[in-house]
Scaffold this active site. Structure first.
Site, mmCIF file in Angstrom:
data_model
loop_
_atom_site.group_PDB
_atom_site.id
_atom_site.type_symbol
_atom_site.label_atom_id
_atom_site.label_comp_id
_atom_site.label_asym_id
_atom_site.label_seq_id
_atom_site.Cartn_x
_atom_site.Cartn_y
_atom_site.Cartn_z
ATOM 1 N N GLU A 68 0.821 -1.199 0.000
ATOM 2 C CA GLU A 68 0.000 0.000 0.000
ATOM 3 C C GLU A 68 0.865 1.264 0.000
ATOM 4 O O GLU A 68 0.569 2.243 -0.684
ATOM 5 C CB GLU A 68 -0.928 0.007 1.218
ATOM 6 N N ARG A 278 7.403 -14.250 -0.557
ATOM 7 C CA ARG A 278 6.683 -13.044 -0.147
ATOM 8 C C ARG A 278 7.089 -12.634 1.267
ATOM 9 O O ARG A 278 7.233 -11.468 1.578
ATOM 10 C CB ARG A 278 5.172 -13.291 -0.218
ATOM 11 N N LEU A 316 14.833 -8.299 1.986
ATOM 12 C CA LEU A 316 13.802 -7.285 1.782
ATOM 13 C C LEU A 316 14.170 -6.306 0.675
ATOM 14 O O LEU A 316 15.347 -5.987 0.466
ATOM 15 C CB LEU A 316 13.580 -6.503 3.080
ATOM 16 N N GLU A 318 14.342 -6.175 -2.586
ATOM 17 C CA GLU A 318 15.253 -6.456 -3.685
ATOM 18 C C GLU A 318 14.538 -7.025 -4.912
ATOM 19 O O GLU A 318 15.185 -7.544 -5.817
ATOM 20 C CB GLU A 318 16.353 -7.409 -3.239
ATOM 21 N N ASN A 342 1.342 -7.737 -7.436
ATOM 22 C CA ASN A 342 1.333 -6.717 -8.488
ATOM 23 C C ASN A 342 2.098 -7.156 -9.739
ATOM 24 O O ASN A 342 3.334 -7.194 -9.732
ATOM 25 C CB ASN A 342 1.943 -5.427 -7.931
ATOM 26 N N GLU A 345 4.861 -4.609 -11.576
ATOM 27 C CA GLU A 345 6.252 -4.447 -11.154
ATOM 28 C C GLU A 345 7.213 -5.208 -12.065
ATOM 29 O O GLU A 345 8.175 -4.614 -12.574
ATOM 30 C CB GLU A 345 6.405 -4.865 -9.693
#
Length: 431
Positions: A68, A278, A316, A318, A342, A345
């Site tokens: 978000e 994730r 994180l 990357e 998404n 990206e």
């Protein structure tokens, strides 16, 4: 994610949070011990400010977590470009705070864009937060709805908008059992700007007012960044090896990717499969799943060697690095019923997308990217392997697929301009 009060209404929620408030410091301390809170910034979760309020107009932007907050960056940049607007960004996770520290516009140094942890949804913490910051407007991103925070802000005359709004069919059905509470909560928002027409109709059916479908802010986000030195080092380590990338995976998906790796490796013996979970804390579990396959974990300093078959990128922020290393990727959250992550990206970085059937969280974006590619839907290991074999065996086709993905992503842009136009009346009214 929408946080719903239990049946009984918003008054019951307020009473319950008032009663539990004395335990908040203990709960936060326990969470900090597990790495779920930033121990140095725990007071922010109790509503205490870390910075003085800047003079002039202040627009408050709230996003629950990394996704978000990232989607709000183009909107934040647009607000700051006006020159007379300060922006306060709040979020609730440690990872989002770190990301915002790195990604907020440079005006942060001039105290025009600040990040603070969102207060717990207790009456006292919310009051302290609002007493200090006194925002002119509040923009809540997607669907992180906290009743006390929203109700108290509206009661103080803060103009509120729900932007980049989305709500799953399951959540909408659940909220119908508390339709009066949901109508009251959504009624605090002056406008609701939904990602697409389906989400708009769901919000309208639940009692929201001023509902418009303006598109997804994620479509206007800049390409994910990558550290140049890290990218060069990774390219050197990989060399000419073919790469199969699985990004944003969840439990149940790694077990599908690994057999696909085995199938492709039978034809490309030097295949390197990169798995980006994730949730980075799952790195050790994925390493165990690899079994006899030679694996290395990035978080523990593992390096890619000629023998490495599976590289677990459990670090994180990357993703931009790994999307630049592969011509295509399998995008997680789509083979398990989570709605997908998404696809814009990877597409913006000319990385084609393979996705399972569960893409409702970003249906318009998936349709645009996969439609432009002309392929990409998968249902299991065999489908992933089949597409991987074709693309790895035909570099021209892979490059064209990446270009098509980028073109598809470009067709859904423009949400920031439409969002700003819709917000102008709201912000000017407060002024």
């Amino acid at each position: 994610m929408t946080h719903a009060p239990r049946p009984g209404g918003l008054a019951v929620w307020r009473l319950a949070t008032h009663l539990v408030a004395p335990l908040a410091p203990l709960i936060l301390s326990q969470r900090a011990a597990r790495g779920k809170e930033d121990r140095a910034r725990v007071r922010e979760r109790l509503g205490h400010a870390a910075f003085p309020r800047p003079p002039g107009r202040l627009v408050w932007v709230h996003g629950a977590s990394v996704g978000e907050s990232l989607s709000a960056l183009p909107l934040i940049a647009h607000l700051l470009a006006e020159g007379q607007t300060n922006v306060l960004v709040t979020s609730g996770t440690v990872t989002s705070a770190r990301m915002m520290a790195a990604r907020l516009p440079p005006d942060t140094a001039n105290a025009r864009a600040l990040h603070q942890f969102v207060p717990l949804d207790t009456p006292g913490a919310v009051a302290r937060f609002l007493d200090h910051w006194r925002p002119d407007a509040g923009l809540f991103v997607e669907s992180d709805l906290w009743p006390n925070l929203i109700g108290a802000a509206a009661a103080r005359g803060v103009r509120l908008a729900l932007v980049n709004a989305r709500i799953s069919q399951r959540s909408a059905r659940r909220w119908r059992w508390a339709k009066h509470s949901m109508a009251a909560l959504l009624g605090a928002f002056d406008i609701v700007l939904a990602q697409d027409q389906t989400f708009a109709e769901r919000f309208a059916a639940l009692g929201a007012r001023g509902v418009q479908a303006v598109g997804s802010l994620k479509a206007d986000a800049p390409p994910l960044p990558a550290d140049g030195a890290a990218l060069a080092a990774m390219k050197a380590a990989i060399g000419t090896r073919p790469v199969l990338l699985a990004a944003q995976t969840h439990p149940g998906e790694d077990e599908t990717v690994l057999p696909a790796h085995d199938s492709v490796r039978a034809h490309f013996p030097d295949l390197l499969t990169i798995i980006v979970p994730r949730h980075v804390e799952r790195g050790a579990d994925i390493e165990m799943l690899c079994g006899h396959r030679a694996a290395a974990r990035r978080s523990t300093g593992g390096a890619i060697t000629p023998q490495t078959a599976i590289y677990i990128a459990d670090t994180l922020n990357e993703l931009g690095l790994f999307y630049r290393l592969a011509p295509f990727c399998f995008l997680g959250g789509t083979l398990v019923p989570l709605g997908g992550h998404n696809p814009l990206e990877p597409a913006k970085l000319h990385c084609a997308v393979l996705a399972g059937p569960h893409t409702a969280s970003a249906a318009t974006a998936f349709d645009a990217v996969l439609g432009a590619q002309g392929f990409g839907r998968v249902n299991g290991s065999a489908d992933i392997a089949r597409h991987a074999l074709r693309l790895l065996g035909d570099t021209l086709a892979a490059a064209q697929a990446g270009a098509d993905a980028a073109h598809g992503a470009a067709t859904v842009s423009g949400a920031v301009e439409r969002t700003v136009a819709a917000l102008k009346t709201l912000l000017d009214a407060r002024t």
